[in-house]
Design a protein around this motif. Structure first.
Motif, PDB file in Angstrom:
ATOM      1  N   LEU A  72     -22.389 -42.806  39.869  1.00 22.23           N
ATOM      2  CA  LEU A  72     -23.300 -42.119  38.948  1.00 22.23           C
ATOM      3  C   LEU A  72     -22.770 -40.706  38.735  1.00 22.23           C
ATOM      4  O   LEU A  72     -22.920 -39.834  39.596  1.00 22.23           O
ATOM      5  CB  LEU A  72     -24.714 -42.094  39.528  1.00 22.23           C
ATOM      6  N   LEU A  73     -22.147 -40.478  37.592  1.00 20.02           N
ATOM      7  CA  LEU A  73     -21.558 -39.173  37.269  1.00 20.02           C
ATOM      8  C   LEU A  73     -22.490 -38.439  36.319  1.00 20.02           C
ATOM      9  O   LEU A  73     -22.591 -38.789  35.142  1.00 20.02           O
ATOM     10  CB  LEU A  73     -20.173 -39.341  36.650  1.00 20.02           C
ATOM     11  N   LEU A  74     -23.180 -37.433  36.849  1.00 21.40           N
ATOM     12  CA  LEU A  74     -24.228 -36.730  36.111  1.00 21.40           C
ATOM     13  C   LEU A  74     -23.672 -35.503  35.388  1.00 21.40           C
ATOM     14  O   LEU A  74     -22.851 -34.768  35.932  1.00 21.40           O
ATOM     15  CB  LEU A  74     -25.343 -36.299  37.063  1.00 21.40           C
ATOM     16  N   ASN A  75     -24.150 -35.303  34.162  1.00 17.41           N
ATOM     17  CA  ASN A  75     -23.781 -34.118  33.366  1.00 17.41           C
ATOM     18  C   ASN A  75     -22.267 -33.993  33.215  1.00 17.41           C
ATOM     19  O   ASN A  75     -21.673 -32.953  33.515  1.00 17.41           O
ATOM     20  CB  ASN A  75     -24.364 -32.851  33.995  1.00 17.41           C
ATOM     21  N   MET A  76     -21.669 -35.054  32.713  1.00 17.21           N
ATOM     22  CA  MET A  76     -20.212 -35.059  32.573  1.00 17.21           C
ATOM     23  C   MET A  76     -19.709 -34.029  31.571  1.00 17.21           C
ATOM     24  O   MET A  76     -18.523 -33.703  31.554  1.00 17.21           O
ATOM     25  CB  MET A  76     -19.742 -36.453  32.162  1.00 17.21           C
ATOM     26  N   GLU A  77     -20.596 -33.507  30.722  1.00 16.60           N
ATOM     27  CA  GLU A  77     -20.152 -32.460  29.804  1.00 16.60           C
ATOM     28  C   GLU A  77     -19.724 -31.202  30.554  1.00 16.60           C
ATOM     29  O   GLU A  77     -19.041 -30.340  29.996  1.00 16.60           O
ATOM     30  CB  GLU A  77     -21.256 -32.115  28.791  1.00 16.60           C
ATOM     31  N   ARG A  78     -20.107 -31.099  31.829  1.00 14.75           N
ATOM     32  CA  ARG A  78     -19.730 -29.944  32.638  1.00 14.75           C
ATOM     33  C   ARG A  78     -18.515 -30.225  33.515  1.00 14.75           C
ATOM     34  O   ARG A  78     -18.154 -29.422  34.369  1.00 14.75           O
ATOM     35  CB  ARG A  78     -20.932 -29.509  33.485  1.00 14.75           C
ATOM     36  N   ALA A  79     -17.866 -31.372  33.295  1.00 15.12           N
ATOM     37  CA  ALA A  79     -16.639 -31.687  34.020  1.00 15.12           C
ATOM     38  C   ALA A  79     -15.462 -30.946  33.397  1.00 15.12           C
ATOM     39  O   ALA A  79     -15.364 -30.820  32.172  1.00 15.12           O
ATOM     40  CB  ALA A  79     -16.384 -33.182  34.017  1.00 15.12           C
ATOM     41  N   THR A  80     -14.565 -30.474  34.241  1.00 13.71           N
ATOM     42  CA  THR A  80     -13.358 -29.838  33.734  1.00 13.71           C
ATOM     43  C   THR A  80     -12.485 -30.875  33.035  1.00 13.71           C
ATOM     44  O   THR A  80     -12.631 -32.082  33.241  1.00 13.71           O
ATOM     45  CB  THR A  80     -12.558 -29.188  34.876  1.00 13.71           C
ATOM     46  N   ILE A  81     -11.574 -30.405  32.197  1.00 17.49           N
ATOM     47  CA  ILE A  81     -10.666 -31.322  31.502  1.00 17.49           C
ATOM     48  C   ILE A  81      -9.839 -32.101  32.511  1.00 17.49           C
ATOM     49  O   ILE A  81      -9.608 -33.314  32.345  1.00 17.49           O
ATOM     50  CB  ILE A  81      -9.744 -30.546  30.539  1.00 17.49           C
ATOM     51  N   SER A  82      -9.406 -31.451  33.581  1.00 18.46           N
ATOM     52  CA  SER A  82      -8.609 -32.157  34.593  1.00 18.46           C
ATOM     53  C   SER A  82      -9.436 -33.230  35.292  1.00 18.46           C
ATOM     54  O   SER A  82      -8.922 -34.303  35.624  1.00 18.46           O
ATOM     55  CB  SER A  82      -8.046 -31.161  35.615  1.00 18.46           C
ATOM     56  N   ALA A  83     -10.735 -32.956  35.503  1.00 18.46           N
ATOM     57  CA  ALA A  83     -11.604 -33.964  36.118  1.00 18.46           C
ATOM     58  C   ALA A  83     -11.781 -35.155  35.185  1.00 18.46           C
ATOM     59  O   ALA A  83     -11.771 -36.316  35.628  1.00 18.46           O
ATOM     60  CB  ALA A  83     -12.951 -33.343  36.467  1.00 18.46           C
ATOM     61  N   GLN A  84     -11.956 -34.894  33.880  1.00  9.71           N
ATOM     62  CA  GLN A  84     -12.100 -35.990  32.925  1.00  9.71           C
ATOM     63  C   GLN A  84     -10.816 -36.806  32.838  1.00  9.71           C
ATOM     64  O   GLN A  84     -10.856 -38.047  32.788  1.00  9.71           O
ATOM     65  CB  GLN A  84     -12.481 -35.433  31.556  1.00  9.71           C
ATOM     66  N   ASN A  85      -9.684 -36.130  32.833  1.00 11.24           N
ATOM     67  CA  ASN A  85      -8.409 -36.846  32.789  1.00 11.24           C
ATOM     68  C   ASN A  85      -8.209 -37.702  34.038  1.00 11.24           C
ATOM     69  O   ASN A  85      -7.685 -38.819  33.964  1.00 11.24           O
ATOM     70  CB  ASN A  85      -7.251 -35.865  32.630  1.00 11.24           C
ATOM     71  N   ALA A  86      -8.624 -37.173  35.182  1.00 17.41           N
ATOM     72  CA  ALA A  86      -8.487 -37.941  36.424  1.00 17.41           C
ATOM     73  C   ALA A  86      -9.339 -39.204  36.382  1.00 17.41           C
ATOM     74  O   ALA A  86      -8.956 -40.245  36.917  1.00 17.41           O
ATOM     75  CB  ALA A  86      -8.877 -37.075  37.617  1.00 17.41           C
TER      76      ALA A  86
END
Length: 336
Positions: free
Chosen positions: A114-128
């Motif tokens: 459950l990944l909450l508030n993914m809009e606040r993830a860094t670009i590197s986190a999204q890429n990972a």
């Protein structure tokens, strides 16, 4: 018990259909404004995925140990990932999740991330996260929440089943609040409008009196500041900007005020958000024009984005208030 969801019947039907037909996707993205029910719907889906004694296919019981633990985000096969510090979701959190997803479920059918508030993830986190979305483990389901799909990388969105949740009509939400929470019709109507039709936000305003009082106080402060000069405005911002979370909440409250003023100035036949301030706002609108209100509303929206980008909060607040019009104190009303 089943799905404890207010509204979003179409989304519940879609998810139940996937479960009953054995066509569960490996990743789902729940989008919508804060308090609309993204997390609640995701948790209900997690219950439906892993409930050991469902009432019917796709219908969790809601009362067993598994369902209760999932609702509390305390189940060993539920892996919540959310912002912890620094206002962002970081790549190390995603990498830790990827390690955990490789393990077999402890006691349930699926391991659910459950990944909450993914809009606040860094670009590197999204890429990972892309690697896991492209090659998901067989017994893992990923549930993501975000404000809009556009706030995420297109490659993330394209690998998820996207569910866009919309606020309820305020009249419908007011009726639900009256029936389900025994709230008086007048208070339910105010809460439903104040929350913009978002059930979770309405309940937070109702159960957390400080949140409601803070919102009302920030609106009163904004009206007061419109009748004050630069020195008073700067003194106010100096105190408010010391805590970034408080400052962000105040900016969000001010956005609802300027939205209401825009509706008043443009004579739009749309209900206001802040019903307790309606008479004051309609009177104030006679001393403003559409250009001024549009500017202030756009500046606040941009200010929130700059605050999330870690710009200096005090300087940001001073610039915002410098852009507000200066009115005579007698033109600034207060709620009846």
């Amino acid at each position: 018990m089943g799905w404890e969801i207010w509204g979003h019947t179409w989304a519940v039907n879609l998810l139940q259909g996937h479960l009953r037909q054995g066509r569960v996707r490996h990743a789902y993205l729940f989008c919508g404004p804060n308090g609309v029910g993204r997390r609640t719907l995701a948790l209900c889906f997690a219950q439906a995925l892993n409930c050991p004694q469902p009432l019917a296919p796709g219908e969790p019981c809601g009362t067993c140990r598994t369902c209760r633990q999932i609702a509390q985000m305390a189940h060993p096969d539920l892996l919540p990932v959310q912002v912890e510090s620094g206002n962002t979701l970081k790549v190390d959190q995603v990498r830790a999740l990827q390690h955990d997803l490789q393990l077999a479920p402890y006691e349930s059918r699926y391991r659910v991330a459950l990944l909450l508030n993914m809009e606040r993830a860094t670009i590197s986190a999204q890429n990972a996260l892309l690697k896991t979305l492209e090659e998901p483990p067989g017994q893992a389901i990923l549930l993501l929440t975000a404000d809009t799909p556009e706030s995420l990388l297109p490659t993330i969105v394209s690998r998820c089943e996207v569910l866009r949740l919309r606020p309820l009509p305020p009249a419908d939400l007011a009726l639900i609040l009256t029936q389900e929470r025994d709230i008086s019709p007048d208070q339910a109507r105010e809460l439903a409008h104040l929350a913009g039709g978002c059930p979770g936000l309405a309940l937070r305003f109702y159960t957390e009196s400080e949140r409601y009082q803070d919102h009302q106080r920030w609106l009163q402060d904004a009206l007061y500041l419109l009748g004050q000069g630069r020195v008073e405005r700067f003194q106010y911002i100096e105190n408010l900007s010391k805590d970034r979370d408080t400052f962000r909440a105040a900016l969000q409250a001010w956005m609802t005020l300027w939205r209401d003023l825009f509706l008043c100035v443009s004579a739009a036949d749309v209900p206001l958000t802040n019903l307790a301030f309606e008479s004051a706002l309609r009177a104030l609108a006679h001393h403003l024009d559409e250009r001024q209100v549009t500017y202030c509303l756009a500046a606040l929206e941009q200010g929130l984005a700059h605050l999330d980008a870690n710009l200096n909060a005090r300087l940001l607040g001073e610039i915002l208030l410098l852009g507000w019009p200066y009115l005579k104190p007698e033109h600034v009303g207060a709620p009846a």
